[in-house]
Design an enzyme around this catalytic site. Sequence first.
Site, mmCIF file in Angstrom:
data_model
loop_
_atom_site.group_PDB
_atom_site.id
_atom_site.type_symbol
_atom_site.label_atom_id
_atom_site.label_comp_id
_atom_site.label_asym_id
_atom_site.label_seq_id
_atom_site.Cartn_x
_atom_site.Cartn_y
_atom_site.Cartn_z
ATOM 1 N N ARG A 103 0.835 -1.203 0.000
ATOM 2 C CA ARG A 103 0.000 0.000 0.000
ATOM 3 C C ARG A 103 0.873 1.257 0.000
ATOM 4 O O ARG A 103 1.740 1.419 0.859
ATOM 5 C CB ARG A 103 -0.921 0.002 1.222
ATOM 6 C CG ARG A 103 -2.007 1.080 1.157
ATOM 7 C CD ARG A 103 -2.956 0.985 2.350
ATOM 8 N NE ARG A 103 -3.500 -0.352 2.533
ATOM 9 C CZ ARG A 103 -4.526 -0.841 1.848
ATOM 10 N NH1 ARG A 103 -5.103 -0.095 0.908
ATOM 11 N NH2 ARG A 103 -4.972 -2.054 2.086
ATOM 12 N N GLU A 144 0.469 -7.759 -4.041
ATOM 13 C CA GLU A 144 -0.742 -6.959 -4.206
ATOM 14 C C GLU A 144 -0.414 -5.474 -4.147
ATOM 15 O O GLU A 144 0.253 -5.016 -3.229
ATOM 16 C CB GLU A 144 -1.748 -7.307 -3.101
ATOM 17 C CG GLU A 144 -2.951 -6.395 -3.039
ATOM 18 C CD GLU A 144 -3.711 -6.522 -1.731
ATOM 19 O OE1 GLU A 144 -4.384 -5.548 -1.348
ATOM 20 O OE2 GLU A 144 -3.630 -7.584 -1.082
ATOM 21 N N THR A 149 -7.927 -3.435 -2.600
ATOM 22 C CA THR A 149 -8.873 -2.350 -2.362
ATOM 23 C C THR A 149 -9.657 -2.056 -3.647
ATOM 24 O O THR A 149 -9.896 -0.900 -4.005
ATOM 25 C CB THR A 149 -8.162 -1.076 -1.825
ATOM 26 O OG1 THR A 149 -7.163 -1.453 -0.872
ATOM 27 C CG2 THR A 149 -9.153 -0.177 -1.088
ATOM 28 N N LYS A 177 -10.737 -13.489 2.379
ATOM 29 C CA LYS A 177 -9.854 -12.710 3.247
ATOM 30 C C LYS A 177 -10.632 -12.255 4.472
ATOM 31 O O LYS A 177 -11.562 -11.451 4.353
ATOM 32 C CB LYS A 177 -9.326 -11.497 2.468
ATOM 33 C CG LYS A 177 -8.466 -10.565 3.295
ATOM 34 C CD LYS A 177 -8.046 -9.344 2.480
ATOM 35 C CE LYS A 177 -9.138 -8.301 2.434
ATOM 36 N NZ LYS A 177 -8.636 -6.992 1.905
ATOM 37 N N GLY A 219 -3.018 -6.861 10.730
ATOM 38 C CA GLY A 219 -2.431 -7.132 12.034
ATOM 39 C C GLY A 219 -1.808 -8.507 12.173
ATOM 40 O O GLY A 219 -1.540 -8.959 13.291
ATOM 41 N N GLY A 246 0.970 -6.363 5.309
ATOM 42 C CA GLY A 246 1.074 -5.016 4.778
ATOM 43 C C GLY A 246 2.158 -4.223 5.455
ATOM 44 O O GLY A 246 3.320 -4.289 5.080
#
Length: 210
Positions: free
Chosen positions: A19, A42, A71, A131, A161, A181
Amino acid sequence: MKLQDALDAGAPPIVAILRGIRPEESTAIAEALVEAGIRLIEVPFNSPDPARSIAAMAEAVGTHAAIGGGTVVSAAMAQSLDDAGGTFMVSPNIDPAVLKHARELGLDLLPGFLTPTEAFAAIDAGARDLKIFPGSVLGSPYVKAIREVLPADVRLWAVGGVGAANIAEYRAAGVFGIGAGGSLYRPGDSAADVGAKARELLDAWKAAEI
Protein backbone atom coordinates in the site's frame (compact mmCIF):
# COMPACT_ATOMS: atom_id res chain seq x y z
CA MET A 1 1.13 -15.98 -13.54
CA LYS A 2 -2.13 -16.84 -11.79
CA LEU A 3 -2.39 -17.11 -8.01
CA GLN A 4 -2.91 -20.87 -8.06
CA ASP A 5 -0.03 -21.33 -10.50
CA ALA A 6 2.28 -19.56 -8.05
CA LEU A 7 1.07 -21.75 -5.19
CA ASP A 8 1.46 -24.89 -7.30
CA ALA A 9 5.03 -23.81 -8.05
CA GLY A 10 5.82 -23.77 -4.33
CA ALA A 11 5.12 -20.16 -3.36
CA PRO A 12 4.16 -19.78 0.30
CA PRO A 13 0.60 -18.46 0.73
CA ILE A 14 1.73 -15.00 1.79
CA VAL A 15 0.50 -11.92 -0.05
CA ALA A 16 2.78 -8.89 0.14
CA ILE A 17 0.50 -5.84 0.36
CA LEU A 18 2.35 -2.81 -0.97
CA ARG A 19 0.00 0.00 0.00
CA GLY A 20 1.39 3.37 -1.07
CA ILE A 21 4.00 2.05 -3.47
CA ARG A 22 4.98 4.34 -6.35
CA PRO A 23 5.51 3.15 -9.93
CA GLU A 24 9.15 4.22 -9.99
CA GLU A 25 10.03 1.90 -7.10
CA SER A 26 7.69 -0.96 -7.93
CA THR A 27 10.02 -3.07 -10.06
CA ALA A 28 12.91 -3.07 -7.57
CA ILE A 29 10.65 -3.96 -4.66
CA ALA A 30 8.88 -6.71 -6.61
CA GLU A 31 12.25 -8.20 -7.56
CA ALA A 32 13.40 -8.07 -3.92
CA LEU A 33 10.25 -9.89 -2.81
CA VAL A 34 10.61 -12.60 -5.44
CA GLU A 35 14.28 -13.07 -4.58
CA ALA A 36 13.32 -13.46 -0.90
CA GLY A 37 10.72 -16.08 -1.79
CA ILE A 38 7.41 -14.21 -1.78
CA ARG A 39 5.54 -14.73 -5.05
CA LEU A 40 2.11 -13.17 -4.36
CA ILE A 41 2.17 -9.38 -4.62
CA GLU A 42 -0.74 -6.96 -4.21
CA VAL A 43 -0.85 -3.28 -5.11
CA PRO A 44 -3.82 -1.60 -3.40
CA PHE A 45 -5.76 0.74 -5.66
CA ASN A 46 -5.48 3.60 -3.17
CA SER A 47 -1.75 3.73 -3.95
CA PRO A 48 -0.30 6.34 -6.34
CA ASP A 49 -1.04 5.24 -9.94
CA PRO A 50 -1.61 1.57 -9.05
CA ALA A 51 -2.18 0.41 -12.62
CA ARG A 52 1.29 1.60 -13.64
CA SER A 53 2.88 -0.23 -10.71
CA ILE A 54 0.95 -3.42 -11.50
CA ALA A 55 1.94 -3.24 -15.15
CA ALA A 56 5.60 -2.68 -14.29
CA MET A 57 5.63 -5.59 -11.84
CA ALA A 58 3.79 -7.90 -14.23
CA GLU A 59 6.37 -7.18 -16.91
CA ALA A 60 9.36 -7.55 -14.57
CA VAL A 61 8.40 -10.61 -12.49
CA GLY A 62 5.07 -11.82 -13.87
CA THR A 63 6.51 -15.15 -14.98
CA HIS A 64 7.68 -15.84 -11.41
CA ALA A 65 4.97 -14.20 -9.30
CA ALA A 66 1.25 -13.47 -9.29
CA ILE A 67 0.59 -9.73 -9.35
CA GLY A 68 -2.77 -8.53 -8.09
CA GLY A 69 -4.66 -5.42 -7.11
CA GLY A 70 -6.19 -4.66 -3.75
CA THR A 71 -8.87 -2.35 -2.36
CA VAL A 72 -10.82 -3.00 -5.57
CA VAL A 73 -14.33 -1.71 -4.94
CA SER A 74 -15.75 -1.17 -8.43
CA ALA A 75 -16.03 -2.92 -11.78
CA ALA A 76 -13.96 -0.11 -13.31
CA MET A 77 -11.10 -0.85 -10.91
CA ALA A 78 -11.31 -4.56 -11.74
CA GLN A 79 -11.14 -3.67 -15.43
CA SER A 80 -8.11 -1.45 -14.83
CA LEU A 81 -6.43 -4.27 -12.93
CA ASP A 82 -7.00 -6.70 -15.77
CA ASP A 83 -5.86 -4.19 -18.39
CA ALA A 84 -2.61 -3.68 -16.44
CA GLY A 85 -1.83 -7.39 -16.46
CA GLY A 86 -2.87 -8.23 -12.91
CA THR A 87 -4.21 -11.72 -12.30
CA PHE A 88 -5.96 -11.59 -8.91
CA MET A 89 -8.32 -9.15 -7.23
CA VAL A 90 -8.47 -8.39 -3.52
CA SER A 91 -11.36 -6.38 -2.11
CA PRO A 92 -12.18 -5.18 1.41
CA ASN A 93 -15.87 -6.00 0.95
CA ILE A 94 -18.39 -8.26 -0.76
CA ASP A 95 -19.96 -6.71 -3.87
CA PRO A 96 -21.51 -9.44 -6.03
CA ALA A 97 -21.53 -7.22 -9.14
CA VAL A 98 -17.80 -6.47 -8.83
CA LEU A 99 -16.99 -10.13 -8.14
CA LYS A 100 -19.05 -11.19 -11.16
CA HIS A 101 -17.23 -8.77 -13.45
CA ALA A 102 -13.85 -9.85 -12.11
CA ARG A 103 -14.72 -13.51 -12.70
CA GLU A 104 -15.76 -12.72 -16.26
CA LEU A 105 -12.36 -11.11 -16.78
CA GLY A 106 -10.68 -14.28 -15.53
CA LEU A 107 -9.28 -12.72 -12.36
CA ASP A 108 -8.80 -14.84 -9.25
CA LEU A 109 -10.94 -13.55 -6.38
CA LEU A 110 -9.90 -12.78 -2.81
CA PRO A 111 -12.72 -10.73 -1.28
CA GLY A 112 -12.73 -9.49 2.28
CA PHE A 113 -15.31 -10.38 4.92
CA LEU A 114 -15.81 -10.27 8.66
CA THR A 115 -19.08 -12.09 9.37
CA PRO A 116 -20.39 -15.55 8.39
CA THR A 117 -23.15 -13.88 6.37
CA GLU A 118 -20.55 -12.01 4.31
CA ALA A 119 -18.44 -15.13 3.89
CA PHE A 120 -21.30 -17.13 2.44
CA ALA A 121 -22.32 -14.23 0.20
CA ALA A 122 -18.79 -14.29 -1.24
CA ILE A 123 -18.97 -18.05 -1.72
CA ASP A 124 -22.30 -17.67 -3.51
CA ALA A 125 -20.62 -15.11 -5.79
CA GLY A 126 -17.99 -17.66 -6.78
CA ALA A 127 -15.09 -16.97 -4.42
CA ARG A 128 -13.15 -19.85 -2.92
CA ASP A 129 -10.36 -17.77 -1.35
CA LEU A 130 -11.67 -15.45 1.36
CA LYS A 131 -9.85 -12.71 3.25
CA ILE A 132 -10.92 -12.25 6.86
CA PHE A 133 -10.31 -8.57 7.44
CA PRO A 134 -9.29 -7.05 9.71
CA GLY A 135 -7.97 -10.32 11.03
CA SER A 136 -6.60 -9.06 14.34
CA VAL A 137 -9.74 -7.27 15.53
CA LEU A 138 -11.52 -10.40 16.80
CA GLY A 139 -8.39 -12.53 16.99
CA SER A 140 -7.46 -16.10 16.20
CA PRO A 141 -10.30 -17.71 18.26
CA TYR A 142 -12.80 -15.98 15.98
CA VAL A 143 -10.85 -17.11 12.92
CA LYS A 144 -10.99 -20.69 14.21
CA ALA A 145 -14.75 -20.49 14.74
CA ILE A 146 -15.30 -19.13 11.23
CA ARG A 147 -13.08 -21.80 9.71
CA GLU A 148 -15.21 -24.52 11.29
CA VAL A 149 -18.37 -23.46 9.43
CA LEU A 150 -16.87 -22.78 6.01
CA PRO A 151 -16.95 -25.41 3.23
CA ALA A 152 -13.83 -27.56 3.10
CA ASP A 153 -12.82 -26.24 -0.32
CA VAL A 154 -12.79 -22.61 0.85
CA ARG A 155 -9.39 -21.21 1.78
CA LEU A 156 -9.18 -18.62 4.53
CA TRP A 157 -6.57 -15.84 4.47
CA ALA A 158 -6.02 -13.58 7.50
CA VAL A 159 -5.15 -9.96 6.73
CA GLY A 160 -4.73 -7.01 9.04
CA GLY A 161 -2.43 -7.13 12.03
CA VAL A 162 -0.95 -10.51 11.08
CA GLY A 163 2.81 -10.82 10.81
CA ALA A 164 5.91 -12.64 11.95
CA ALA A 165 5.03 -12.24 15.65
CA ASN A 166 1.66 -14.00 15.48
CA ILE A 167 1.72 -16.21 12.38
CA ALA A 168 1.82 -19.36 14.49
CA GLU A 169 -1.48 -18.71 16.28
CA TYR A 170 -3.30 -17.92 13.05
CA ARG A 171 -1.93 -21.02 11.34
CA ALA A 172 -3.10 -23.06 14.33
CA ALA A 173 -6.53 -21.45 13.96
CA GLY A 174 -6.80 -22.87 10.44
CA VAL A 175 -5.86 -20.11 8.02
CA PHE A 176 -4.53 -21.17 4.65
CA GLY A 177 -2.54 -18.00 4.10
CA ILE A 178 -1.96 -14.44 5.23
CA GLY A 179 -1.59 -10.97 3.80
CA ALA A 180 1.16 -8.77 5.23
CA GLY A 181 1.07 -5.02 4.78
CA GLY A 182 2.72 -2.59 7.15
CA SER A 183 4.90 -5.27 8.73
CA LEU A 184 6.44 -5.87 5.31
CA TYR A 185 6.32 -2.57 3.44
CA ARG A 186 5.75 1.09 4.24
CA PRO A 187 6.20 3.99 1.82
CA GLY A 188 9.84 5.01 1.81
CA ASP A 189 11.22 1.54 2.53
CA SER A 190 14.06 0.52 0.27
CA ALA A 191 14.04 -2.69 -1.75
CA ALA A 192 16.75 -4.04 0.56
CA ASP A 193 14.60 -3.27 3.63
CA VAL A 194 11.60 -5.03 2.11
CA GLY A 195 13.67 -8.04 1.13
CA ALA A 196 15.04 -8.38 4.66
CA LYS A 197 11.57 -8.16 6.23
CA ALA A 198 10.25 -10.66 3.69
CA ARG A 199 12.90 -13.19 4.68
CA GLU A 200 12.06 -12.69 8.36
CA LEU A 201 8.39 -13.24 7.61
CA LEU A 202 9.10 -16.39 5.63
CA ASP A 203 11.27 -17.75 8.42
CA ALA A 204 8.38 -17.22 10.85
CA TRP A 205 5.95 -18.92 8.46
CA LYS A 206 8.19 -21.96 8.11
CA ALA A 207 8.74 -22.14 11.88
CA ALA A 208 4.96 -22.26 12.33
CA GLU A 209 4.49 -25.32 10.07
CA ILE A 210 1.74 -27.53 11.46
